[in-house]
Write an enzyme that holds these catalytic residues in place. Structure first.
Site, PDB file in Angstrom:
ATOM      1  CG  PHE A 132      42.382 -26.280  27.983  1.00 30.06           C
ATOM      2  CD1 PHE A 132      41.996 -27.445  27.331  1.00 30.06           C
ATOM      3  CD2 PHE A 132      41.710 -25.107  27.688  1.00 30.06           C
ATOM      4  CE1 PHE A 132      40.953 -27.435  26.411  1.00 30.06           C
ATOM      5  CE2 PHE A 132      40.671 -25.082  26.776  1.00 30.06           C
ATOM      6  CZ  PHE A 132      40.293 -26.252  26.136  1.00 30.06           C
ATOM      7  CG  ASP A 203      40.567 -26.031  34.323  1.00 31.26           C
ATOM      8  OD1 ASP A 203      39.519 -26.719  34.387  1.00 31.26           O
ATOM      9  OD2 ASP A 203      40.799 -25.233  33.395  1.00 31.26           O
ATOM     10  CE1 TYR A 228      32.830 -26.993  26.844  1.00 30.22           C
ATOM     11  CE2 TYR A 228      32.155 -24.957  27.925  1.00 30.22           C
ATOM     12  CZ  TYR A 228      33.096 -25.696  27.233  1.00 30.22           C
ATOM     13  OH  TYR A 228      34.306 -25.124  26.936  1.00 30.22           O
ATOM     14  CE  LYS A 229      35.663 -29.214  28.205  1.00 29.80           C
ATOM     15  NZ  LYS A 229      36.793 -28.445  28.720  1.00 29.80           N
ATOM     16  NE  ARG A 377      39.550 -34.978  23.572  1.00 25.74           N
ATOM     17  CZ  ARG A 377      39.245 -33.774  24.068  1.00 25.74           C
ATOM     18  NH1 ARG A 377      40.003 -33.218  24.992  1.00 25.74           N
ATOM     19  NH2 ARG A 377      38.201 -33.121  23.625  1.00 25.74           N
TER      20      ARG A 377
END
Ligand code: PLP
Length: 418
Positions: A132, A203, A228-229, A377
């Site tokens: 990422f 991660d 927050y995911k 996605r």
């Protein structure tokens, strides 16, 4: 536009999947907008009713009425640790190893710096090119700041194991790739790092809350993850950091803030770190965001994460199978592992007009996301996505590609956030 939103008849075999779904009642714990199918829980998890209540209570009662007393009476001061302890079982961590604080980016900086300092005779941070972007930015700038005593080395995921040798200080990897969804073998790669005396940092941003994780069992050293995911902590929710117990005594992170001090309210002129993961904290925790995350996490105390994983695999498999049955969708090329068992809770397809297709879906109240340069996605948050939502998504995709409605100008104007 009304016709665009009309629900499609759902075939009985798909309705049956929803009827048999053991997790179906969790959907009621969410405050979802009417008529929206939300396939972006891997980017911003949906609002839970518990979060909403907690934030309202924190605003009105704790902040509004009880004011500064709330640091003690509502235990605001302990929230980073109490929230961390709620995340711990989701990542297979025993007590005393997780704290909720800051963003993933900031926590990466803190933990990577600490890892380098624990390995004074080694200077390499090893990661993968597909990691990422924020992870790579943080690592590369940290290495530049500590040059010549640090450097970032990037490998392909395929040659990663061969790139681990006894000059590597720390291996920094993301467990579920944000684009392809490819899952990395945490136990195997952790062992490979340790075999060469390297530390490892994982991660977990695209993993936590979506699949079972066993950090302690795998012997992981450090981890960070996103609030927050799949944890549904709300926009900009605090992230978390994990430091294995065995490393906590010698662990030293570089942002020496007062909330990581042993006795912040002594207002001592010199820094003395708190013991354990409290020393990872830096400044005052954002209580409104913490309250939202804390509320959302209560949901997970009743969730069987294995059942979440099973449903996620079933949703992904259904999506793939329905897409393969629509001839027009042959235009989409799979940009993810073929087998759902090898993916996180998402699937991605390449299409030259992925951005516009995504916008056309959103106009039909089906929210997926686009990742540059050409990926569509689709995230499956198993606590609120239904099998019939997947059916609606695939039907809408087929109509959009068949009619080429995505070529309309309104679907091709790029917003700042994509
Ligand atoms: C979402 C995500 C982040 C987010 O980082 P923040 O600094 O909290 O915004 C970091 N890494 C990965 C792999 C992610 O998926």
């Amino acid at each position: 536009m009304a016709t665009e939103k009309a629900p499609l008849p759902c075939p009985p075999e798909i309705a049956a999947l929803d009827a048999q779904d053991r997790l179906s009642t969790f959907r009621e714990a969410f405050d979802l907008p009417e008529g929206v199918a939300y396939f972006d829980g891997n980017s911003l998890g949906a609002l839970t009713k518990a979060s909403k209540e907690r934030v309202l209570h924190t605003l009105e009662q704790a902040w509004g009425q009880d004011l500064i007393k709330s640091w003690n009476t509502h235990n605001w001061i302990d929230l980073p640790i109490t929230v961390g302890e709620k995340i711990a079982p989701l990542i297979g961590a025993a007590t005393g190893q997780v704290i909720a604080c800051d963003s993933v980016s900031v926590n990466l900086y803190k933990l990577l710096s600490a890892a380098l300092s624990l390995q004074p005779n080694r200077k390499k941070i090893l990661s993968t090119r597909n990691n990422f972007p924020t992870d790579l930015y943080i690592a590369s700038e940290l290495a530049a700041q500590r040059s010549p005593n640090a450097e970032l080395i990037l490998s392909s995921p395929e040659s990663l194991v061969d790139a681990i040798d006894n000059t590597v200080a720390v291996v920094m990897l993301t467990h579920v790739d944000y684009r392809s969804g490819q899952i990395s073998d945490m136990a195997k790669l952790t062992e490979a790092a340790h075999n060469h005396g390297a530390l490892i940092l994982w991660d977990l941003s695209h993993s936590v809350g979506a699949l079972p994780l066993e950090l302690d069992q795998a012997g992981v050293d450090f981890a960070v993850g996103c609030g927050y995911k799949y944890l549904n902590g709300g926009p900009g929710a605090p992230a978390f950091a994990y430091v294995a117990k065995r490393l906590q005594r010698d662990f030293k992170q570089p942002i020496a803030g007062w909330m990581g001090h042993k006795n912040p309210f002594d207002f001592s002129p010199s820094y003395e770190p708190a013991s354990g993961v409290q020393s990872i904290a830096a400044g005052t925790p954002p209580i409104l965001s913490m309250a939202a995350l804390d509320g959302a996490l209560d949901l997970f105390s009743n969730v069987d994460i294995e059942a979440v994983r099973d449903k996620s695999i079933a949703l992904g498999r259904l999506c793939q199978s329905l897409i393969s049955q629509e001839p027009v969708l042959a235009e989409l090329s799979l940009a993810a592992p073929e087998r759902p068992e090898e993916r996180g809770s998402q699937i991605a397809y390449r299409h030259p007009h992925a951005y516009a297709i995504c916008q056309a879906l959103i106009a039909r109240n089906i929210i997926a996301d686009f990742r540059a340069p050409n990926l569509l996605r689709i995230g499956f948050a198993p606590l609120y996505i239904r099998f019939k939502d997947v059916f609606a998504l695939v039907k809408a995709l087929a109509e959009i590609l068949q009619s080429e409605s995505y070529t309309e100008e309104r679907f091709n104007e790029r917003a700042r956030v994509t």
